[in-house]
Design a protein around this motif. Structure first.
Motif, PDB file in Angstrom:
ATOM      1  N   UNK A 141       3.780   9.597  -8.360  1.00 16.31           N
ATOM      2  CA  UNK A 141       3.103   8.932  -9.063  1.00 16.31           C
ATOM      3  C   UNK A 141       2.483   7.613  -8.449  1.00 16.31           C
ATOM      4  N   UNK A 142       3.330   6.935  -7.963  1.00 20.54           N
ATOM      5  CA  UNK A 142       2.825   5.805  -7.222  1.00 20.54           C
ATOM      6  C   UNK A 142       1.773   5.866  -6.130  1.00 20.54           C
ATOM      7  N   UNK A 143       2.346   7.108  -5.349  1.00 24.65           N
ATOM      8  CA  UNK A 143       1.595   7.285  -4.229  1.00 24.65           C
ATOM      9  C   UNK A 143       0.297   8.199  -4.498  1.00 24.65           C
ATOM     10  N   UNK A 144       0.282   8.906  -5.556  1.00 24.97           N
ATOM     11  CA  UNK A 144      -1.080   9.287  -6.002  1.00 24.97           C
ATOM     12  C   UNK A 144      -2.206   8.088  -6.521  1.00 24.97           C
ATOM     13  N   UNK A 145      -1.527   7.346  -7.255  1.00 24.38           N
ATOM     14  CA  UNK A 145      -2.187   6.224  -7.771  1.00 24.38           C
ATOM     15  C   UNK A 145      -3.033   5.396  -6.601  1.00 24.38           C
ATOM     16  N   UNK A 146      -2.145   5.269  -5.449  1.00 22.79           N
ATOM     17  CA  UNK A 146      -2.868   4.277  -4.226  1.00 22.79           C
ATOM     18  C   UNK A 146      -3.861   5.166  -3.721  1.00 22.79           C
ATOM     19  N   UNK A 147      -3.677   6.562  -3.340  1.00 22.63           N
ATOM     20  CA  UNK A 147      -4.717   7.335  -3.027  1.00 22.63           C
ATOM     21  C   UNK A 147      -5.966   7.722  -3.706  1.00 22.63           C
ATOM     22  N   UNK A 148      -5.708   7.507  -5.135  1.00 20.97           N
ATOM     23  CA  UNK A 148      -6.750   7.655  -6.032  1.00 20.97           C
ATOM     24  C   UNK A 148      -7.711   6.342  -5.860  1.00 20.97           C
ATOM     25  N   UNK A 149      -6.735   5.244  -5.982  1.00 22.81           N
ATOM     26  CA  UNK A 149      -7.666   3.701  -5.770  1.00 22.81           C
ATOM     27  C   UNK A 149      -8.386   4.028  -4.660  1.00 22.81           C
TER      28      UNK A 149
END
Length: 378
Positions: free
Chosen positions: A239-247
């Motif tokens: 989830x943290x990785x997805x959040x960084x990529x989405x940002x």
């Protein structure tokens, strides 16, 4: 002109009278209306006229309260109750805020069945509870709400330690939808077999809910707290990785819009990048799909045990595209290869599980795909 002594005395007397009347207005109480017994009886009996055990017209309560909720509960007790019941069953007559009409009717029906001496199991509880659990529901441990009493009863059927059941009744499991009852019953059984704290169970709640959302047949059976905790930590990292990529994707999209002089609203920004257009492929046993979302990249990283998620920035900028060769058989999908294409449709990297090179059979499939799509394999 100076006032005479008589005038001054009259004015002083008038001031005293006004002050006295003002004091009376402050301390006097308005006449309170009598308790509205008729409305209480009407609200309690509405929809359940066939279950009334006493004459509504004969109700003469000695109550001074004007509180509508307390009056409604008293009316329900008079109309339907032959026996006292637990507080969590009576609460529906006091407050039904946040509940749908169907849920309110169900809880009132359960109260009438229990308070009237009928079978709660036959009144509909059998859909969710066994006979043993119905008994535990009617006699909860401590003061609990309606849903907490349901899950405490279920936990008591699996756990020998009452403290375990009481802890489960304080978790977020009690807030889960009734439609997902079967799945969360398995979760409660798991926590009864592997006792832990309320805080730990609440931490697991979101992860297990996501597992059930992605796979309705998911179950925690056969796992341990250690393995489940490891999977939950991996999920949080994803989830943290997805959040960084989405940002990063949102920043890139906003930069492109500024360059074009556009002001896109958040609703206009998709959750994926543009990717690369390649001629469509027909459905076969082996398929190649492009990964165009943060979740897809992170899932590929997790499934293939490599670092393809770190290529998100290149994909967002349009400098590369990531593809996944998969095998479909009997409804199952197996990841085989992860492929990186550059802007000239050249496969600059092809890796299997844990960064291994392609196997001979996989290379043949890859070559056929590349030839059909005009891809150059380096």
């Amino acid at each position: 002109m100076a006032h005479s002594l008589i005038q001054r005395r009259r004015e002083a007397e008038r001031a005293r009278v006004e002050a006295y009347e003002l004091s009376l207005r402050h301390v006097s109480q308005r006449t309170r209306p009598p308790p509205d017994f008729e409305t209480a009886i009407y609200d309690a009996r509405r929809g359940f006229e066939a279950d009334i055990v006493r004459d509504a017209e004969a109700w003469k309560p000695r109550m001074k309260t004007r509180d509508a909720a307390r009056l409604r509960l008293a009316a329900a007790r008079y109309l339907f109750a032959r026996y006292p019941v637990a507080e969590h069953l009576e609460h529906i007559w006091i407050d039904g805020a946040g509940l749908g009409a169907g849920e309110i009717h169900l809880r009132k029906r359960w109260y009438i069945a229990a308070a009237g001496g009928g079978s709660l199991y036959a009144a509909g509880a059998a859909e969710w509870l066994s006979r043993k659990e119905v008994h535990a529901f009617l006699n909860p441990l401590g003061s609990v709400g309606f849903e907490a009493a349901v899950w405490q009863a279920i936990a008591r059927s699996y756990a020998n330690d009452p403290a375990v059941a009481m802890r489960i009744a304080r978790t977020r499991i009690t807030q889960t939808p009734r439609a997902q009852h079967r799945f969360w019953r398995d979760v409660v059984r798991f926590f009864c077999a592997h006792p832990t704290t309320v805080e730990d169970m609440d931490d697991f709640h979101d992860y297990l809910a996501d597992c059930h959302r992605r796979d309705p047949e998911y179950t925690p059976k056969g796992r341990s707290l250690i393995s489940l905790g490891r999977q939950m930590r991996d999920w949080h990292r994803d989830l943290d990785a997805i959040a960084r990529i989405e940002a990063a994707r949102r920043r890139a999209e906003a930069a492109r819009n500024r360059a074009r002089g556009l002001a896109a609203s958040p609703e206009q920004i998709e959750d994926r990048w543009l990717g690369v257009a390649i001629a469509g492929a027909k459905r076969e046993e082996y398929v190649v799909v492009q990964l165009r979302t943060a979740a897809a990249l992170v899932a590929e990283t997790r499934g293939m045990r490599h670092c393809v998620a770190t290529y998100a920035t290149k994909c967002i900028a349009g400098h590369a595209s990531i593809w996944s060769l998969r095998r479909r058989a009997s409804g199952d999908v197996q990841r085989l290869l992860t492929i990186e294409l550059d802007t000239r449709s050249r496969a600059v990297q092809v890796r299997g599980f844990a960064n291994r090179p392609p196997l001979a059979e996989e290379s043949k499939i890859l070559e056929r795909w590349a030839q059909a799509r005009g891809i150059m394999l380096l």
